[in-house]
Design a protein around this motif. Structure first.
Motif, mmCIF file in Angstrom:
data_model
loop_
_atom_site.group_PDB
_atom_site.id
_atom_site.type_symbol
_atom_site.label_atom_id
_atom_site.label_comp_id
_atom_site.label_asym_id
_atom_site.label_seq_id
_atom_site.Cartn_x
_atom_site.Cartn_y
_atom_site.Cartn_z
ATOM 1 N N ILE A 207 12.470 13.854 14.247
ATOM 2 C CA ILE A 207 11.041 13.855 13.925
ATOM 3 C C ILE A 207 10.442 15.235 14.138
ATOM 4 C CG2 ILE A 207 8.782 12.966 14.634
ATOM 5 C CD1 ILE A 207 10.252 10.277 15.243
ATOM 6 N N ALA A 208 10.765 15.847 15.264
ATOM 7 C CA ALA A 208 10.177 17.143 15.601
ATOM 8 C C ALA A 208 10.663 18.275 14.701
ATOM 9 C CB ALA A 208 10.469 17.483 17.065
ATOM 10 N N SER A 209 11.851 18.160 14.166
ATOM 11 C CA SER A 209 12.415 19.266 13.383
ATOM 12 C C SER A 209 12.415 19.019 11.875
ATOM 13 C CB SER A 209 13.847 19.561 13.851
ATOM 14 O OG SER A 209 14.695 18.445 13.649
ATOM 15 N N VAL B 286 11.423 18.867 8.125
ATOM 16 C CA VAL B 286 10.552 19.652 7.257
ATOM 17 C C VAL B 286 11.007 19.416 5.821
ATOM 18 C CG1 VAL B 286 11.982 21.725 7.463
ATOM 19 C CG2 VAL B 286 9.575 21.962 6.898
ATOM 20 N N SER B 287 10.064 19.462 4.899
ATOM 21 C CA SER B 287 10.423 19.292 3.486
ATOM 22 C C SER B 287 11.165 20.509 2.982
ATOM 23 C CB SER B 287 9.170 19.069 2.638
ATOM 24 O OG SER B 287 8.584 17.837 2.970
ATOM 25 N N ALA B 288 12.228 20.282 2.251
ATOM 26 C CA ALA B 288 12.984 21.374 1.656
ATOM 27 C C ALA B 288 12.187 21.963 0.496
ATOM 28 C CB ALA B 288 14.331 20.868 1.151
ATOM 29 N N VAL B 289 12.379 23.235 0.257
ATOM 30 C CA VAL B 289 11.743 23.894 -0.878
ATOM 31 C C VAL B 289 12.681 23.852 -2.082
ATOM 32 C CG1 VAL B 289 10.789 26.070 -1.710
ATOM 33 C CG2 VAL B 289 10.409 25.362 0.656
ATOM 34 N N PRO C 101 11.278 26.797 9.055
ATOM 35 C CA PRO C 101 11.099 26.209 10.388
ATOM 36 C C PRO C 101 10.031 25.123 10.355
ATOM 37 C CG PRO C 101 10.160 28.417 10.287
ATOM 38 C CD PRO C 101 10.857 28.185 8.992
ATOM 39 N N ALA C 102 10.206 24.144 11.204
ATOM 40 C CA ALA C 102 9.212 23.073 11.283
ATOM 41 C C ALA C 102 7.920 23.633 11.850
ATOM 42 C CB ALA C 102 9.732 21.944 12.172
#
Length: 183
Positions: free
Chosen positions: A7-9, A11-14, A170-171
């Motif tokens: 959850i903490a890390s 992030v949506s990929a680009v 990074p998140a």
């Protein structure tokens, strides 16, 4: 990776590329979806995996929608629309088969499907894969719903693109200010 770390890390990929999820990874991701909270145990989600040549059908759905939405632009870039279906090696379309006139309101059925998407997103991340949650006009298109075997009164909550990111950003720092209050 434990759940709190995921959850903490997360992030949506680009960008996403090959390889996509293996069969074993897909099994884990799809099983994560059906473990989502589900008021009334309706299992309203409908998961459609789109890979390989099947992405051509999705790409054509993007082209056809653009054609219908922009009839005054007959020379739009069809290739650009088609390529939207190739942003990742695997796409999981998440629909909601809404049970009308049920004691569980439609909004709760839709939210359950959203929770299924989040579970899949976290599972993909924990497996070292990247994901992007997309919707856009295609998610509200009756022709796309039909392609997925849904009725016009049903909903599409996500096109979850899954693959290998070249590098994840990074998140962001979790910021609670402005979105949390206490009574």
């Amino acid at each position: 990776m434990d759940v709190l770390e995921a959850i903490a890390s997360r992030v949506s990929a680009v960008r996403l590329g090959d390889p996509g999820p293996t069969d074993e990874q897909m099994d884990i991701i799809l099983k994560a979806a059906v473990r989502a909270p589900d008021h009334g145990r309706l299992a309203p989600w409908r998961l459609t995996v789109i890979e390989g040549a099947a992405r051509e059908k999705l790409g054509q759905a993007y082209v056809n929608l653009k054609r219908r939405l922009s009839p005054d632009q007959p020379s739009f870039d069809q290739g650009k629309e088609l390529m939207k279906a190739f942003r990742a090696p695997t796409i999981i379309a998440v629909g909601v088969s809404i049970q009308e006139d049920h004691k569980v309101p439609a909004v709760e059925q839709i939210v359950a499907a959203g929770a299924a998407v989040q579970n899949m997103f976290l599972a993909a991340h924990a497996l070292g894969l990247g994901a992007m949650w997309k919707t856009g006009d295609l998610a509200y298109d009756d022709n796309m719903k039909s392609l997925l075997g849904l009725k016009a009164s049903d909903a599409i909550v996500a096109l979850l693109f899954v693959g290998t990111p070249p590098k994840l950003p990074p998140a962001p720092v979790a910021e609670l200010k402005g979105c949390v209050s206490w009574l």
